[in-house]
Scaffold this active site. Structure first.
Site, PDB file in Angstrom:
ATOM      1  N   SER A 127      33.399  29.264  26.653  1.00  0.00           N
ATOM      2  CA  SER A 127      33.446  29.799  28.011  1.00  0.00           C
ATOM      3  C   SER A 127      33.218  31.316  28.038  1.00  0.00           C
ATOM      4  O   SER A 127      32.121  31.785  27.785  1.00  0.00           O
ATOM      5  CB  SER A 127      34.777  29.417  28.658  1.00  0.00           C
ATOM      6  OG  SER A 127      34.782  29.690  30.023  1.00  0.00           O
ATOM      7  N   ASP A 167      21.357  38.599  24.077  1.00  0.00           N
ATOM      8  CA  ASP A 167      20.105  38.662  24.839  1.00  0.00           C
ATOM      9  C   ASP A 167      19.626  40.091  25.067  1.00  0.00           C
ATOM     10  O   ASP A 167      18.419  40.351  25.135  1.00  0.00           O
ATOM     11  CB  ASP A 167      20.275  37.973  26.190  1.00  0.00           C
ATOM     12  CG  ASP A 167      20.145  36.454  26.079  1.00  0.00           C
ATOM     13  OD1 ASP A 167      20.019  35.958  24.941  1.00  0.00           O
ATOM     14  OD2 ASP A 167      20.167  35.778  27.120  1.00  0.00           O
ATOM     15  N   LYS A 186      30.858  25.417  26.446  1.00  0.00           N
ATOM     16  CA  LYS A 186      31.502  25.200  27.740  1.00  0.00           C
ATOM     17  C   LYS A 186      30.896  26.198  28.728  1.00  0.00           C
ATOM     18  O   LYS A 186      31.375  27.313  28.883  1.00  0.00           O
ATOM     19  CB  LYS A 186      33.015  25.382  27.606  1.00  0.00           C
ATOM     20  CG  LYS A 186      33.836  24.736  28.704  1.00  0.00           C
ATOM     21  CD  LYS A 186      33.951  25.655  29.891  1.00  0.00           C
ATOM     22  CE  LYS A 186      34.864  25.074  30.948  1.00  0.00           C
ATOM     23  NZ  LYS A 186      34.967  25.946  32.134  1.00  0.00           N
TER      24      LYS A 186
END
Length: 439
Positions: free
Chosen positions: A301, A312, A326
């Site tokens: 999460s 990224d 998740k």
């Protein structure tokens, strides 16, 4: 007492009215988009028949409130492992859980195939100290089989008065027989951020769970590390292993602490409110110094949001094993003052558009979770001139002693936490490479 047709009609009308109250806003939203949605009257009629049969023929008397609440639970349980009906007790526990102090064992859990799966044990809690691991499957709580329980029921059974014992029977991958753990419940006080200096100039930050105060605690920890290392850090290891997640805003703030600009995470769902983008503001707490993030299968999460964002944006190297996956958003929708729905309303996406859900974050450098003994390390050390008998001294005894001390520290870290040892080596390489660019 048998139900008459009139009674069943009243029940059906009551259910239709109830469903209208629940789904009314959705129907209005659909109509605003010129897509009216009719109520499923045939299915509601079948539901009322079942309701009536239970009231009439079940071996024991069941009150209406219990039947309706169990029906709601069944609807939500059938959707996904994270949607749930929060009765007064569960709603209270949810609010307590984000504060950083609550009673229980100290594990984050989810439902899988009717059993309770451990997402991650929380640092310095009874569960972690007892040896519970991420990925463990809980099949019995004391003498009661978990199969058939709802997740909220299982959680309530595991929580209890501090100082009392509970017996968990667990199936663990690689073990032929179920394992049994007797754990003493305690008040769980989660310190979400820990820090220490690994070597001069290189800091270590551990986030065990994302809470409302995590971001501010992170900033304080960074300032403390800087002070310990002459005002600047050459690099930082951010440890998110076995971090089950927590508060979304905390994950966004932690990511923002290391990013100058760009999207941190965005969500996509069916309604407009579930489509959101969260962006970074200017200011990097480390002024560009390299970061290595440690993750594993227990990182879930909010941990995956931070890892994905920094990965990224090429702000950090992610090391370890694939994360939990998740990547769904749960919205708390109050029904009354004391009850609510926890409903999955959207999916998380990393800045580059990767879905976290059921995929997880794939590390830049995959590293098995292995343990290395001191003897294994000594076996691979090559023979040097200094190891030869009657070798010629270079006259720098102090340096020789210092080098020996550093070697002991490195060996200790490698045997204590091998992934961290490798992360530190990588961090030092990144720092050296960055400094050489400006020579």
């Amino acid at each position: 007492m048998p139900f008459s047709k009139r009674d069943l009609l009243i029940i059906t009308l009551g259910l239709v009215l109830g469903v209208s109250l629940v789904f009314g806003p959705m129907v209005l939203a659909e109509r605003s988009e010129n897509r009216p949605e009719a109520l499923p009257l045939e299915e509601l009629r079948a539901f009322s028949e079942v309701f009536g049969q239970i009231k009439r023929s079940y071996v024991e008397v069941v009150d209406d409130k219990t039947l309706i609440e169990d029906s709601i639970r069944g609807m939500l349980t059938g959707l996904d492992p994270h949607s749930a009906y929060l009765d007064p007790e569960a709603y209270k526990e949810l609010r307590i859980g984000t504060s950083g102090e609550f009673g229980g064992l100290g594990i984050e859990v989810g439902m899988e195939d009717g059993f309770v799966r451990v997402v991650a044990p929380i640092d310095d809690t009874p569960a972690q100290k007892a040896g519970i691991n991420a990925g463990d499957l809980i099949v019995r709580i004391d003498d009661t089989p978990v199969k058939g329980m709802s997740l909220s029921d299982a959680v309530q059974r595991m929580r209890g008065k501090p100082g009392t014992d509970i017996l968990l029977t667990i199936i663990r991958e690689g073990e032929e027989q179920p394992l049994k753990f007797t754990i003493t419940r305690a008040i769980i006080k989660v310190k979400s951020v820990k820090n220490r200096t690994l070597e001069e100039g290189y800091g270590y930050l551990r986030i065990s769970q994302f809470q409302t105060e995590t971001a501010s605690n992170l900033q304080k920890a960074i300032e403390k590390l800087k002070k310990e290392n002459g005002g600047k850090l050459k690099g930082l290891v951010l440890d998110l292993r076995n971090n089950p997640g927590g508060v979304l805003s905390a994950a966004i703030e932690v990511s923002d602490a290391f990013l100058e600009k760009g999207i941190i995470v965005y969500t996509e769902g069916r309604d407009l409110e579930s489509k959101q983008k969260f962006r970074a503001t200017s200011g990097d707490a480390l002024k560009g110094s390299p970061i290595v993030i440690l993750v594993n299968g227990g990182s879930a999460s909010a941990s995956e949001i931070v890892s994905g964002a920094l990965q990224d944006h090429h702000r950090a190297i992610v090391v370890g094993s694939r994360t939990f996956g998740k990547g769904s958003v749960q919205t708390i929708l109050p029904l009354t003052e004391n009850t609510a729905l926890k409903l999955t309303t959207a999916r998380y996406y990393t800045p580059s558009g990767r879905s976290i859900q059921a995929e997880g974050i794939i590390p830049d450098i995959e590293l098995e979770s292995v343990k290395v003994s001191a003897s294994a390390l000594s076996d691979i050390n090559p023979v040097r001139e200094a190891n030869l008998s009657r070798h010629l001294s270079n006259g720098r005894k102090a340096e020789e002693k210092k080098e020996s001390t550093e070697k002991v520290k490195k060996t200790s870290l490698a045997t204590e936490d091998y992934p961290l040892y490798e992360a530190l080596n990588l961090l030092k390489g990144l720092s050296i490479a960055a400094s050489q660019q400006y020579r």
